[in-house]
Scaffold this motif. Sequence first.
Motif, PDB file in Angstrom:
ATOM      1  N   ALA A 219       0.791  -1.233   0.000  1.00  0.00           N
ATOM      2  CA  ALA A 219       0.000   0.000   0.000  1.00  0.00           C
ATOM      3  C   ALA A 219       0.821   1.281   0.000  1.00  0.00           C
ATOM      4  O   ALA A 219       0.338   2.323  -0.429  1.00  0.00           O
ATOM      5  N   ALA A 220       2.045   1.219   0.518  1.00  0.00           N
ATOM      6  CA  ALA A 220       2.745   2.489   0.756  1.00  0.00           C
ATOM      7  C   ALA A 220       4.214   2.537   0.344  1.00  0.00           C
ATOM      8  O   ALA A 220       4.786   3.621   0.315  1.00  0.00           O
ATOM      9  N   SER A 221       4.818   1.390   0.056  1.00  0.00           N
ATOM     10  CA  SER A 221       6.244   1.439  -0.278  1.00  0.00           C
ATOM     11  C   SER A 221       6.460   1.922  -1.700  1.00  0.00           C
ATOM     12  O   SER A 221       5.880   1.382  -2.643  1.00  0.00           O
ATOM     13  N   SER A 222       7.324   2.922  -1.857  1.00  0.00           N
ATOM     14  CA  SER A 222       7.554   3.470  -3.193  1.00  0.00           C
ATOM     15  C   SER A 222       8.473   2.579  -4.012  1.00  0.00           C
ATOM     16  O   SER A 222       8.602   2.744  -5.217  1.00  0.00           O
ATOM     17  N   THR A 223       9.116   1.628  -3.357  1.00  0.00           N
ATOM     18  CA  THR A 223      10.043   0.750  -4.065  1.00  0.00           C
ATOM     19  C   THR A 223       9.493  -0.667  -4.200  1.00  0.00           C
ATOM     20  O   THR A 223      10.092  -1.493  -4.874  1.00  0.00           O
ATOM     21  N   ASN A 224       8.378  -0.945  -3.522  1.00  0.00           N
ATOM     22  CA  ASN A 224       7.844  -2.313  -3.427  1.00  0.00           C
ATOM     23  C   ASN A 224       8.840  -3.263  -2.775  1.00  0.00           C
ATOM     24  O   ASN A 224       8.803  -4.469  -2.992  1.00  0.00           O
ATOM     25  N   LEU A 225       9.747  -2.692  -2.000  1.00  0.00           N
ATOM     26  CA  LEU A 225      10.742  -3.490  -1.300  1.00  0.00           C
ATOM     27  C   LEU A 225      10.789  -3.028   0.142  1.00  0.00           C
ATOM     28  O   LEU A 225      10.137  -2.055   0.516  1.00  0.00           O
ATOM     29  N   THR A 226      11.603  -3.705   0.934  1.00  0.00           N
ATOM     30  CA  THR A 226      11.927  -3.176   2.248  1.00  0.00           C
ATOM     31  C   THR A 226      13.404  -3.433   2.503  1.00  0.00           C
ATOM     32  O   THR A 226      13.972  -4.372   1.938  1.00  0.00           O
ATOM     33  N   GLY A 227      14.025  -2.602   3.304  1.00  0.00           N
ATOM     34  CA  GLY A 227      15.438  -2.803   3.613  1.00  0.00           C
ATOM     35  C   GLY A 227      16.292  -1.597   3.289  1.00  0.00           C
ATOM     36  O   GLY A 227      17.349  -1.410   3.887  1.00  0.00           O
ATOM     37  N   ILE A 228      15.850  -0.790   2.332  1.00  0.00           N
ATOM     38  CA  ILE A 228      16.587   0.443   2.038  1.00  0.00           C
ATOM     39  C   ILE A 228      16.078   1.477   3.034  1.00  0.00           C
ATOM     40  O   ILE A 228      15.133   2.228   2.768  1.00  0.00           O
ATOM     41  N   THR A 229      16.685   1.454   4.220  1.00  0.00           N
ATOM     42  CA  THR A 229      16.128   2.183   5.358  1.00  0.00           C
ATOM     43  C   THR A 229      15.794   3.653   5.086  1.00  0.00           C
ATOM     44  O   THR A 229      14.716   4.097   5.471  1.00  0.00           O
ATOM     45  N   PRO A 230      16.673   4.427   4.452  1.00  0.00           N
ATOM     46  CA  PRO A 230      16.287   5.821   4.203  1.00  0.00           C
ATOM     47  C   PRO A 230      15.018   5.931   3.363  1.00  0.00           C
ATOM     48  O   PRO A 230      14.192   6.827   3.584  1.00  0.00           O
ATOM     49  N   GLN A 231      14.832   5.003   2.427  1.00  0.00           N
ATOM     50  CA  GLN A 231      13.629   5.030   1.597  1.00  0.00           C
ATOM     51  C   GLN A 231      12.413   4.573   2.395  1.00  0.00           C
ATOM     52  O   GLN A 231      11.344   5.178   2.314  1.00  0.00           O
ATOM     53  N   ASP A 232      12.587   3.503   3.179  1.00  0.00           N
ATOM     54  CA  ASP A 232      11.501   3.038   4.041  1.00  0.00           C
ATOM     55  C   ASP A 232      11.078   4.152   4.996  1.00  0.00           C
ATOM     56  O   ASP A 232       9.898   4.356   5.253  1.00  0.00           O
ATOM     57  N   ALA A 233      12.086   4.875   5.519  1.00  0.00           N
ATOM     58  CA  ALA A 233      11.784   5.955   6.456  1.00  0.00           C
ATOM     59  C   ALA A 233      10.998   7.065   5.755  1.00  0.00           C
ATOM     60  O   ALA A 233      10.061   7.632   6.329  1.00  0.00           O
ATOM     61  N   ALA A 234      11.383   7.366   4.519  1.00  0.00           N
ATOM     62  CA  ALA A 234      10.665   8.411   3.776  1.00  0.00           C
ATOM     63  C   ALA A 234       9.218   7.997   3.538  1.00  0.00           C
ATOM     64  O   ALA A 234       8.289   8.791   3.714  1.00  0.00           O
ATOM     65  N   ASP A 235       9.024   6.746   3.149  1.00  0.00           N
ATOM     66  CA  ASP A 235       7.662   6.243   2.934  1.00  0.00           C
ATOM     67  C   ASP A 235       6.871   6.290   4.227  1.00  0.00           C
ATOM     68  O   ASP A 235       5.699   6.687   4.254  1.00  0.00           O
ATOM     69  N   LEU A 236       7.528   5.876   5.303  1.00  0.00           N
ATOM     70  CA  LEU A 236       6.867   5.863   6.610  1.00  0.00           C
ATOM     71  C   LEU A 236       6.515   7.277   7.056  1.00  0.00           C
ATOM     72  O   LEU A 236       5.432   7.529   7.591  1.00  0.00           O
TER      73      LEU A 236
END
Lengths: 431, 248
Positions: free
Chosen positions: A140-157
């Motif tokens: 629903a919310a990940s811009s990369t459709n992944l998890t683990g790239i913490t700065p990106q996960d943080a931005a999405d969060l």
Amino acid sequence: MTSRIFLLVIAVAAVGAVQARDVANYKFPEADAVRATVLGAGPGTEHAFVTAPEIRQKSFWLDMKKPGLERFPALKRRGVHRLEFSLAYQKTAAPLLVSIAGTGGDHASGKAAVMKNIFFNAGYHVLSMTSPSNADFIFAASSTNLTGITPQDAADLYAVIQAALDKIGDRIEVTEYYLTGYSLGGLEAGFVAELDDRERKIGFTKVLMVNPPVNLLTSVSNLDQIVAPGELVAETGSRSLKGFTDGLFQRMAEYFKRTGRMDLSGDSLYKIAEGIELTDFELRALVRIAFGLSTADIVFTSDVMNEGGYVVPVGQSLGGGSTVWFKRAMRWTFVDYFERVVLPYWQQTHPEDSQADAVRKWSLMGIEEYLRSTRKISVIHNRDDIILGPGDIDFLDRVMGDRAIIYPLGGHLGNMTYERNVDEMLAFFDR
Amino acid sequence: MNTLHKFVAAGITVITLSSAAIAEEGQIREPEWYTEREAEGASLDFIDVYDPWERFNRRSYQFNRQFDRFVFLPAVRSYRFIFPGFARTGINNFWNNIDEVQHTSSSLLQFKPGKAARSVGRFIINSTIGLAGLFDVATRIGIDKVNEDFGQVLGVWGVGPGPYFVIPILGPSTLRDGIGLAADQAFALWVNVADVPESRRDEIGLALLYAIDTRNAVPLRYGDLKSPFEYEMVRFVVTKRRELLVDD
């Protein structure tokens, strides 16, 4: 001029020289890190705030309007694109604590609920967020459709948190914004805080990381490898996980027969575990299986959304028949996912980064300067935490000094509900 | 400028091509490391549960989820709103007390007089001291609730579990337990304790209240596991739990 520089140097040296706070006189009853992780400390050791029988809370849905989800009509019909979060609220003005769930956790999962209860009982509003490592979030919310790239996960969060606050609107009166997260959520909390200090959209004034991974790759490898290859066969004589689980359930059945009662609620799980005498191997196997299930969810979701074709054939409609896909996804370790999916994705846009460079950027080292210089952020950890590797505690000691509170025991979050630990967390936000 | 554009375009094409799924439409990628691990790693047979009605069950599960979301749970929320916590506990205890009759009979049929005695004890204590069950006194003085029903009786008497069956509205079970559920209700009607079970059937209001109370007492919601494999997980847990209950 020189004297100012001199004073500055002394000040910096003084700050740097302050040690992490090692907790003395700690009476936590479980000395084994794995037992603590799986079972906690047992009944009677919990802080009173851990349960909240009449908690005031409400769930909300967010549509992050992520582009590209029309490719999955079946999932959209089921509402998977609507990300849930929950708010425990006070009737009067109070600080709002944003709480980020751990690996694979959603806003209402066991430990997230514990955090919610503790801080609700202490008089805060609590905004519980699903982890960016949860399949729902990835969809629903990940811009990369992944998890683990913490700065990106943080931005999405960060975007999700802002949307959540908008949705809540003025239902509640907020005096201050605090931030916390446990396990992976702790790492993400650090990155969100750093992002918030740059973009100033929310303004967190206190941030607490609870047992975060320090080096993300170390942490996931530790969990992947908590059971050594071949150990299952050595211990049970067979490769069959069915044999293993059946064995456990058999002992549970015998235990219930002996005691004449069957109650699968939280507290009694500890007694059951004691009653059936779980061995060290079995405890580690349970950790491994639980982590494997989270990993399978992540691998599956990323594979489907990015059309990797490893778990689900490309273009396959997602009506049903997922047991086959489950088995395929369960074959992956988290390190596999990192090395074969996440890292190649990253290296498309950062070809100069080696694996070590990327992992640094996604770990606490990636915000080292921020952690060093920002007084409002603290970390709580355990020396024997199973997700830590050599040098990790030293890192916290060096970088965060007296803002690192280190317990000698507890495993990974095994002491999260222990009276002393809860008092410590409450004291941090109450200061 | 033109050359630069061409260069950039070529670069983007290379990147996109290398990131595109190498798998063809409908194909699965099975690299060597995967096949090796499949051959040598732990066998994931634990997730295989006898489920010949899987297609129906999955649809039923989804239906139940939507039913829960749009019908049942809103009713539960109204229930919680109308009846404050204390009253809800009382209502739950009342129904539990009526259910004690079924538990008693099931325990006897399974040759477990100890359990039957406990069940009767609870019923008597609760009905007299506990104001017809409103206060679950028995639990507080240490007699645990007995967890038996006709489905388990069938199990002990040798009737196999039958296929996994997601009952529409009511939820996952095995076929044996689905039959058991119906038998339970029939038996309760026959015994007619304090006139309530028949009323439960005849009076829609009471029936709904019973259903809502039951639903309220179950903490798990469909979609709670937030996993793409929730169906498999629930199937595994439900089946294992039923095996445990029969065994005890």
